[in-house]
Design a protein around this motif. Structure first.
Motif, mmCIF file in Angstrom:
data_model
loop_
_atom_site.group_PDB
_atom_site.id
_atom_site.type_symbol
_atom_site.label_atom_id
_atom_site.label_comp_id
_atom_site.label_asym_id
_atom_site.label_seq_id
_atom_site.Cartn_x
_atom_site.Cartn_y
_atom_site.Cartn_z
ATOM 1 N N THR A 54 0.802 -1.223 0.000
ATOM 2 C CA THR A 54 0.000 0.000 0.000
ATOM 3 C C THR A 54 0.840 1.281 0.000
ATOM 4 N N PRO A 55 1.808 1.457 0.922
ATOM 5 C CA PRO A 55 2.615 2.687 0.865
ATOM 6 C C PRO A 55 3.370 2.836 -0.454
ATOM 7 N N CYS A 56 3.879 1.737 -0.981
ATOM 8 C CA CYS A 56 4.607 1.778 -2.242
ATOM 9 C C CYS A 56 3.705 2.256 -3.369
ATOM 10 N N LEU A 57 2.531 1.649 -3.500
ATOM 11 C CA LEU A 57 1.634 1.993 -4.600
ATOM 12 C C LEU A 57 1.083 3.408 -4.459
ATOM 13 N N ARG A 58 0.761 3.801 -3.248
ATOM 14 C CA ARG A 58 0.283 5.176 -3.051
ATOM 15 C C ARG A 58 1.341 6.191 -3.457
ATOM 16 N N VAL A 72 2.625 -0.497 -14.020
ATOM 17 C CA VAL A 72 2.245 -1.859 -14.361
ATOM 18 C C VAL A 72 2.626 -2.764 -13.192
ATOM 19 N N VAL A 73 1.633 -3.458 -12.655
ATOM 20 C CA VAL A 73 1.814 -4.305 -11.479
ATOM 21 C C VAL A 73 1.617 -5.756 -11.892
ATOM 22 N N LEU A 74 2.493 -6.625 -11.421
ATOM 23 C CA LEU A 74 2.358 -8.055 -11.695
ATOM 24 C C LEU A 74 2.131 -8.809 -10.390
ATOM 25 N N GLY A 81 -3.845 -12.343 -1.036
ATOM 26 C CA GLY A 81 -4.757 -11.270 -1.429
ATOM 27 C C GLY A 81 -4.065 -10.015 -1.915
ATOM 28 N N THR A 82 -2.837 -10.133 -2.383
ATOM 29 C CA THR A 82 -2.095 -8.968 -2.874
ATOM 30 C C THR A 82 -2.859 -8.247 -3.983
ATOM 31 N N ALA A 83 -3.386 -8.994 -4.930
ATOM 32 C CA ALA A 83 -4.091 -8.368 -6.054
ATOM 33 C C ALA A 83 -5.284 -7.557 -5.575
ATOM 34 N N ASP A 84 -5.999 -8.042 -4.568
ATOM 35 C CA ASP A 84 -7.156 -7.311 -4.039
ATOM 36 C C ASP A 84 -6.721 -5.987 -3.421
ATOM 37 N N VAL A 85 -5.585 -5.995 -2.733
ATOM 38 C CA VAL A 85 -5.073 -4.750 -2.147
ATOM 39 C C VAL A 85 -4.717 -3.761 -3.245
ATOM 40 N N VAL A 86 -4.084 -4.241 -4.309
ATOM 41 C CA VAL A 86 -3.724 -3.364 -5.428
ATOM 42 C C VAL A 86 -4.974 -2.738 -6.039
ATOM 43 N N ALA A 88 -7.825 -2.198 -4.604
ATOM 44 C CA ALA A 88 -8.428 -1.267 -3.656
ATOM 45 C C ALA A 88 -7.681 0.063 -3.628
ATOM 46 N N VAL A 89 -6.351 0.004 -3.690
ATOM 47 C CA VAL A 89 -5.544 1.232 -3.636
ATOM 48 C C VAL A 89 -5.617 1.990 -4.961
ATOM 49 N N ALA A 90 -5.527 1.286 -6.063
ATOM 50 C CA ALA A 90 -5.505 1.935 -7.381
ATOM 51 C C ALA A 90 -6.869 2.465 -7.779
ATOM 52 N N GLY A 91 -7.927 1.809 -7.325
ATOM 53 C CA GLY A 91 -9.261 2.250 -7.691
ATOM 54 C C GLY A 91 -9.448 2.243 -9.197
ATOM 55 N N ALA A 92 -9.974 3.351 -9.710
ATOM 56 C CA ALA A 92 -10.233 3.456 -11.150
ATOM 57 C C ALA A 92 -9.136 4.228 -11.873
#
Length: 375
Positions: A54-58, A72-74, A81-86, A88-92
């Motif tokens: 989360t801190p990294c992506l934000r 681009v996230v892999l 549940g990593t993909a679900d967190v991504v 949620a953070v990225a949204g739309a």
């Protein structure tokens, strides 16, 4: 007395080299506002990183000065549940693309395969690729500054080494050795100028590469089976005719590599054998490190007990010269200098133990990382 004098001269010379590297040769991209016009893709490989992505992506979403930014996230086979967190953070946010990785085929290790999938499945428009690990948090202009540094250095690959966040006693003993080793023993200017692949260094936490040069070097496919894929990628770039550069990225990024001692121990254990190469070479290097940085305080105490204060004073001078090298390294890379540098002899002993453990477990084919074997 002669031996003690030789020690103090040798350690002082190495500390002098640390100072020259830190003051004269180490590149320092600005941490302030910067802007680039070329399109950039930030590539983020993730495997079971739900607790810290989360801190990294934000921070990636908050990047400034890069109008053509793509993220681009892999998700590399995560089970937490990593993909679900991504999501949620990225949204739309349209700048973010989430890919589902496939298992590495025979002959590939996990990290190179994840990076190669990112590089080859991302939009082909970006001219610069920035590889970032999940434990890295960038400042708002980090990507723009790193790309500017890449172009200013006229390099194919730039490695802006993040500030390493230390919290535990184990962190403080081991983690600063990363920057200290290459500032003390690597001739930075010669490394940048030389075309020799053997003279190369890089840190995979934050790597910025020219896309055309990366593909010309074979990308991560050229280092598919390498534990130290970052250093081997730098060597591949050199073999293909490209240039590499190291930089102090402490004003651009911070990195908390390991949460506890078992993670740190196992993280270093999986790769130290690859850092030193042949066991005989590792033995020689470790013996020299112990002689130069651990023996002086022991010699000083022994000399005092034996009633030789002059020898003790010279040996203590060698110890202080080693401490000074650690202080210079810490100051140059945003690290913690005091009182950690005073324990430098202990740090070298721990490094030696971790290296022996690395060779021992590799010989028994028991090295693993993130649930995958490391061979």
């Amino acid at each position: 007395m002669t031996a003690a004098l030789a020690l103090v001269v040798a350690v002082a010379a190495l500390t002098g080299h640390t100072l020259v590297n830190a003051v004269a040769w180490l590149r320092r991209p600005t941490g302030g506002p910067a802007e680039v016009t070329e399109p950039v893709a930030v590539l983020l490989p993730l495997r079971d990183e739900a607790a810290r992505v989360t801190p990294c992506l934000r921070a990636l979403l908050a990047q400034r000065g890069v109008p053509g930014l793509r993220i681009v996230v892999l998700d590399d086979g995560s089970t937490d549940g990593t993909a679900d967190v991504v999501r949620a953070v990225a949204g739309a946010d349209s700048r973010v693309t989430l890919l589902t990785g496939v298992a590495p085929p025979p002959g590939w290790l996990g990290k190179p395969h994840a990076c190669w999938q990112l590089a080859t499945r991302a939009d082909p428009a970006p001219t610069v690729l920035a590889f970032v690990d999940a434990d890295v948090v960038l400042t708002p202009y980090a990507v723009a500054a790193a790309v500017t540094g890449l172009r200013t250095a006229d390099a194919t690959l730039l490695s802006p080494y993040p500030r390493i966040v230390v919290r535990t006693a184990a962190d403080r003993l081991v983690q600063p050795l990363l920057q200290w080793l290459w500032l003390t023993f690597l001739p930075l200017r010669a490394m940048e100028r030389s075309r020799r692949p053997s003279l190369a260094a890089a840190g995979g936490q934050f790597l910025v590469v020219d896309r055309a040069g990366y593909l010309r070097a074979g990308g991560h496919a050229a280092v598919a089976d390498k534990v130290l894929e970052d250093i081997e990628l730098a060597r591949a770039v050199k073999r293909s005719g490209g240039r590499i550069a190291l930089a102090d990225g402490s004003r651009l990024a911070s990195c908390r590599m390991y949460d506890d001692w078992p993670q740190l121990r196992d993280g270093y254990t999986k790769s130290l054998w690859a850092s030193f190469g042949h066991p005989a070479g590792a033995a020689v290097v470790l013996a020299l490190l112990l002689l130069l940085y651990t023996a002086p305080p022991l010699l000083a105490v022994a000399a005092l007990v034996a009633g030789a204060p002059a020898v003790a004073g010279v040996a203590f001078g060698a110890y202080l010269a080693g401490v000074a090298g650690r202080v210079v390294s810490a100051r140059a890379t945003g690290g913690r200098a005091w009182p950690d540098a005073l324990a430098h002899p202990v740090s070298v002993v721990v490094l030696g133990w971790l290296t022996v453990r690395s060779y021992h477990l590799r010989k028994r084919r028991r090295l693993t990382w993130r649930g995958r074997p490391v061979t």
